[in-house]
Design a protein around this motif. Structure first.
Motif, PDB file in Angstrom:
ATOM      1  N   GLN A   1       0.842  -1.195   0.000  1.00  0.00           N
ATOM      2  CA  GLN A   1       0.000   0.000   0.000  1.00  0.00           C
ATOM      3  C   GLN A   1       0.875   1.242   0.000  1.00  0.00           C
ATOM      4  O   GLN A   1       1.874   1.300   0.730  1.00  0.00           O
TER       5      GLN A   1
ATOM      6  N   VAL B   1       0.164   5.318   0.483  1.00  0.00           N
ATOM      7  CA  VAL B   1      -0.892   6.248   0.882  1.00  0.00           C
ATOM      8  C   VAL B   1      -0.337   7.659   0.923  1.00  0.00           C
ATOM      9  O   VAL B   1       0.516   7.979   1.771  1.00  0.00           O
TER      10      VAL B   1
ATOM     11  N   TYR C   1       0.569  11.525  -7.432  1.00  0.00           N
ATOM     12  CA  TYR C   1       0.655  10.114  -7.102  1.00  0.00           C
ATOM     13  C   TYR C   1       2.083   9.749  -6.714  1.00  0.00           C
ATOM     14  O   TYR C   1       3.030  10.217  -7.358  1.00  0.00           O
TER      15      TYR C   1
ATOM     16  N   TRP D   1       1.392   1.864  -7.125  1.00  0.00           N
ATOM     17  CA  TRP D   1       0.942   3.258  -7.174  1.00  0.00           C
ATOM     18  C   TRP D   1       0.002   3.534  -6.006  1.00  0.00           C
ATOM     19  O   TRP D   1      -0.747   2.659  -5.578  1.00  0.00           O
ATOM     20  N   GLY D   2       0.049   4.781  -5.521  1.00  0.00           N
ATOM     21  CA  GLY D   2      -0.924   5.220  -4.544  1.00  0.00           C
ATOM     22  C   GLY D   2      -2.194   5.701  -5.225  1.00  0.00           C
ATOM     23  O   GLY D   2      -2.285   5.702  -6.456  1.00  0.00           O
ATOM     24  N   GLN D   3      -3.163   6.114  -4.411  1.00  0.00           N
ATOM     25  CA  GLN D   3      -4.457   6.558  -4.922  1.00  0.00           C
ATOM     26  C   GLN D   3      -4.437   8.033  -5.322  1.00  0.00           C
ATOM     27  O   GLN D   3      -5.348   8.484  -6.030  1.00  0.00           O
TER      28      GLN D   3
ATOM     29  N   THR E   1      -3.318  12.334  -4.260  1.00  0.00           N
ATOM     30  CA  THR E   1      -3.791  13.417  -3.404  1.00  0.00           C
ATOM     31  C   THR E   1      -3.901  14.677  -4.250  1.00  0.00           C
ATOM     32  O   THR E   1      -3.027  14.968  -5.065  1.00  0.00           O
TER      33      THR E   1
END
Length: 122
Positions: A3, A5, A95, A112-114, A116
């Motif tokens: 993960q 984040v 990202y 990859w992150g989600q 911001t």
């Protein structure tokens, strides 16, 4: 399960600063190169900055060179992006990404992150 984040995004006036963080879990952080990418509305995702596993080498897009600084803390499994002198054209979703092998400036990253949101008002 890996993960990534991201945090630290928000609304800022032009000329201001933000510091993004990306906390990683589920991987041996120090064995991964890390990078930041961004995607503005209606545009393709683009490379912003990257850092090698132990932070010895840094890479930047020309558009952010001298304004953004990438860094990492392997003890905290976190990569940072300090963004100064922000411009309206920096508005995008940012990202973070992790790559088991060497740094690249393309999207060939493993995780990859989600993302911001960063919004810079002019």
């Amino acid at each position: 399960q890996v993960q990534l984040v991201e945090s630290g995004g928000g609304l800022v006036q032009a000329g201001g600063s933000l510091r993004l963080s990306c906390a990683a879990s589920g991987l041996t952080f120090s064995t991964y190169a890390m990078a930041w990418f961004r995607q503005a509305p209606g545009k393709e995702r683009e490379f912003v900055a990257a850092i090698t596993r132990y932070g010895r080498n840094l890479y930047y897009a020309d558009s952010v060179k001298g304004r953004f600084t990438i860094s990492r803390d392997n003890a905290k499994n976190t990569v940072f992006l300090q963004m100064n002198s922000l411009k309206a054209e920096d508005t995008a979703v940012y990202y973070c990404a992790a790559r088991r092998m060497a740094v690249v400036t393309t999207e060939r990253y493993d995780y990859w992150g989600q993302g911001t949101q960063v919004t810079v008002s002019s």
